[in-house]
Write a protein that holds these residues in place. Structure first.
Motif, PDB file in Angstrom:
ATOM      1  N   CYS A  38       0.809  -1.227   0.000  1.00 49.79           N
ATOM      2  CA  CYS A  38       0.000   0.000   0.000  1.00 49.79           C
ATOM      3  C   CYS A  38       0.839   1.273   0.000  1.00 49.79           C
ATOM      4  CB  CYS A  38      -0.935   0.012   1.197  1.00 49.79           C
ATOM      5  SG  CYS A  38      -2.149  -1.316   1.154  1.00 49.79           S
ATOM      6  N   GLY A  49      -5.326   6.782  -2.422  1.00 51.77           N
ATOM      7  CA  GLY A  49      -6.037   6.301  -1.237  1.00 51.77           C
ATOM      8  C   GLY A  49      -5.069   5.952  -0.116  1.00 51.77           C
ATOM      9  N   PHE A  50      -3.782   5.794  -0.477  1.00 53.80           N
ATOM     10  CA  PHE A  50      -2.758   5.427   0.512  1.00 53.80           C
ATOM     11  C   PHE A  50      -1.729   6.539   0.599  1.00 53.80           C
ATOM     12  CE2 PHE A  50      -3.752   1.218  -1.632  1.00 53.80           C
ATOM     13  CZ  PHE A  50      -4.746   0.881  -0.728  1.00 53.80           C
ATOM     14  N   PRO A  51      -1.484   7.082   1.786  1.00 52.72           N
ATOM     15  CA  PRO A  51      -0.510   8.178   1.883  1.00 52.72           C
ATOM     16  C   PRO A  51       0.904   7.721   1.558  1.00 52.72           C
ATOM     17  CG  PRO A  51      -1.169   7.420   4.077  1.00 52.72           C
ATOM     18  CD  PRO A  51      -2.061   6.732   3.092  1.00 52.72           C
ATOM     19  N   LEU A  53       4.732   7.880   2.571  1.00 53.91           N
ATOM     20  CA  LEU A  53       5.355   8.031   3.888  1.00 53.91           C
ATOM     21  C   LEU A  53       6.802   8.516   3.766  1.00 53.91           C
ATOM     22  CD1 LEU A  53       4.030   4.695   5.516  1.00 53.91           C
ATOM     23  CD2 LEU A  53       2.986   6.969   5.636  1.00 53.91           C
ATOM     24  N   TYR A  60       7.049  11.488  13.410  1.00 54.68           N
ATOM     25  CA  TYR A  60       5.612  11.575  13.105  1.00 54.68           C
ATOM     26  C   TYR A  60       5.003  10.203  12.809  1.00 54.68           C
ATOM     27  CZ  TYR A  60       1.179  13.167  11.181  1.00 54.68           C
ATOM     28  OH  TYR A  60      -0.159  13.365  10.967  1.00 54.68           O
ATOM     29  N   ILE A  93      10.802   1.721  11.897  1.00 56.83           N
ATOM     30  CA  ILE A  93      10.032   1.978  10.665  1.00 56.83           C
ATOM     31  C   ILE A  93      10.021   3.480  10.381  1.00 56.83           C
ATOM     32  CG2 ILE A  93       7.681   1.936   9.719  1.00 56.83           C
ATOM     33  CD1 ILE A  93       7.321  -0.804  11.132  1.00 56.83           C
ATOM     34  N   TYR A  97      11.399   5.330   6.824  1.00 56.87           N
ATOM     35  CA  TYR A  97      10.658   6.223   5.920  1.00 56.87           C
ATOM     36  C   TYR A  97      11.237   7.644   5.936  1.00 56.87           C
ATOM     37  CZ  TYR A  97       7.154   2.626   5.073  1.00 56.87           C
ATOM     38  OH  TYR A  97       6.515   1.474   4.678  1.00 56.87           O
ATOM     39  N   ARG A 172     -11.444  12.210  12.444  1.00 57.40           N
ATOM     40  CA  ARG A 172     -10.062  12.129  12.938  1.00 57.40           C
ATOM     41  C   ARG A 172      -9.886  13.195  14.013  1.00 57.40           C
ATOM     42  NH1 ARG A 172      -4.224  12.645   9.682  1.00 57.40           N
ATOM     43  NH2 ARG A 172      -2.953  12.781  11.582  1.00 57.40           N
TER      44      ARG A 172
END
Ligand code: HEC
Ligand code: HEC
Length: 200
Positions: A38, A49-51, A53, A60, A93, A97, A172
Motif C-alpha cells: 500500500c 487512497g494510501f498516503p 510516507l 511523526y 520503521i 521512511y 479524525r
C-alpha cells in the motif's frame, strides 16, 4: 508566548521519548515489508487512497502508528497493521521512511487557479475566521517541523483532502487541526490540498 513555550516543551518531550534507543532504518525497512503493497517499496505509494510516507519528519510516523494501535486515530485497516508493532518497531520503521525521499508532484495548467487560491490560504490563513497560516506549523515549503508537524509537500492531494475533511467532521481527532479544518469550506480544503501536494 506561554503557548509557544509549552508547544516547544511538548516537542522536546516527544523527541526524548523516541530517543530511548537508536532507531535503525535498515531494521525498519525489513519490518516495513508488510507495508509495501500500500505505501510503496520506498514509501512513495502508487495510489491516492494510501498516503506516501517517504521523507516524513522524524517522529511523526511512529506517533501515528502508536495512535492507530491505541485506537486514538480510528482506522480499522491501520489499527490491524499497527497492532503487532512494538515501540521499537515503530521507531525503526519511522527512521526508514524518514530516510527516503518523496517524489515531487506537479499540477496541470487547468489546476493553476485552484492552486493559487490554496496558496493564499496556506501562506496567510483567514484572519476573519481566525484560521492561522498553515505554513506556521507545516513550514513555508510544506516540509513540516519534527516531530509533531507533518510534512505535507508531495503528498497525494486526495489523501490531504480526505484528512482535512476527517478533521472537519471529527472522524479524525486533532487538538490543533480539528478547529482549523472546521472553519474551512470543502472548496477551500480542495484548493489547499492541491497546493500542498505540489509544494517541493
Ligand atoms: C492494505 C493497505 C495498507 C497497508 C498494508 C498498510 N497501510 Fe498504512 N495506511 C493505509 C491507509 C488507507 C491509510 C490512511 C488511513 C486514514 O485515512 O486515516 C494509512 C495510513 C498510514 C499512516 C499515517 C500517515 C499520515 O500521513 O498520517 C502511517 C504512518 C502508516 N499508514 C504506516 C503503515 C505501516 C508502517 C504499515 C506496515 C506495517 C502500513 N501502514 C501498512 C493503508 C495501508
Ligand atoms: C498550530 C499548528 C498547525 C497549524 C496552524 C496547521 N496545522 Fe495541520 N497539523 C498540525 C498537527 C499537529 C498535525 C498532526 C495531527 C495529529 O497528530 O494527528 C497536523 C496535520 C495535518 C494534516 C494531516 C497530514 C497527514 O499526513 O496525515 C493536514 C492535511 C494538515 N495538517 C493541513 C493543514 C492545513 C491545510 C492548515 C492551514 C489551513 C494547517 N494544517 C494548519 C498542526 C497545524
Amino acid at each position: 508566548m506561554n503557548r509557544l513555550v509549552s508547544l516547544l516543551a511538548a516537542i522536546v518531550m516527544t523527541s526524548l521519548s523516541f530517543g530511548a534507543w537508536a532507531a535503525d532504518p535498515a531494521a525498519g525497512q525489513m519490518k516495513a515489508q508488510t507495508c509495501v503493497a500500500c505505501h510503496g517499496a520506498d514509501g512513495n505509494s502508487s495510489n491516492g487512497g494510501f498516503p506516501s510516507l517517504a521523507g516524513q519528519v522524524p517522529g511523526y510516523i511512529a506517533a501515528q502508528l502508536a495512535a492507530f494501535k491505541s485506537g486514538k486515530r480510528a482506522n480499522a485497516l491501520m489499527q490491524g497493521m499497527a497492532q503487532p508493532l512494538s515501540a521499537e518497531d515503530m521507531a525503526d520503521i519511522d527512521a526508514w521512511y524518514a530516510s527516503q525521499t518523496i517524489a515531487p508532484r506537479g499540477i496541470s495548467e487547468d489546476q493553476v487557479e485552484l492552486a493559487t487560491e490554496g496558496e493564499t490560504l496556506y501562506r496567510a490563513g483567514l484572519a476573519d475566521l481566525s484560521v492561522p497560516a498553515c505554513m506556521a506549523c507545516h513550514g513555508p515549503a510544506g516540509h513540516g517541523i519534527p516531530s509533531n508537524f507533518p510534512r505535507v509537500a508531495g503528498q497525494w492531494p486526495e489523501y490531504l483532502e480526505a484528512q482535512l475533511l476527517a478533521f472537519k467532521s471529527g472522524a479524525r481527532a486533532g487538538k490543533m487541526m480539528a478547529p482549523i479544518a472546521h472553519r474551512l469550506t470543502a472548496q477551500q480544503i480542495k484548493a489547499l490540498s492541491l497546493y500542498m501536494s505540489a509544494l517541493q
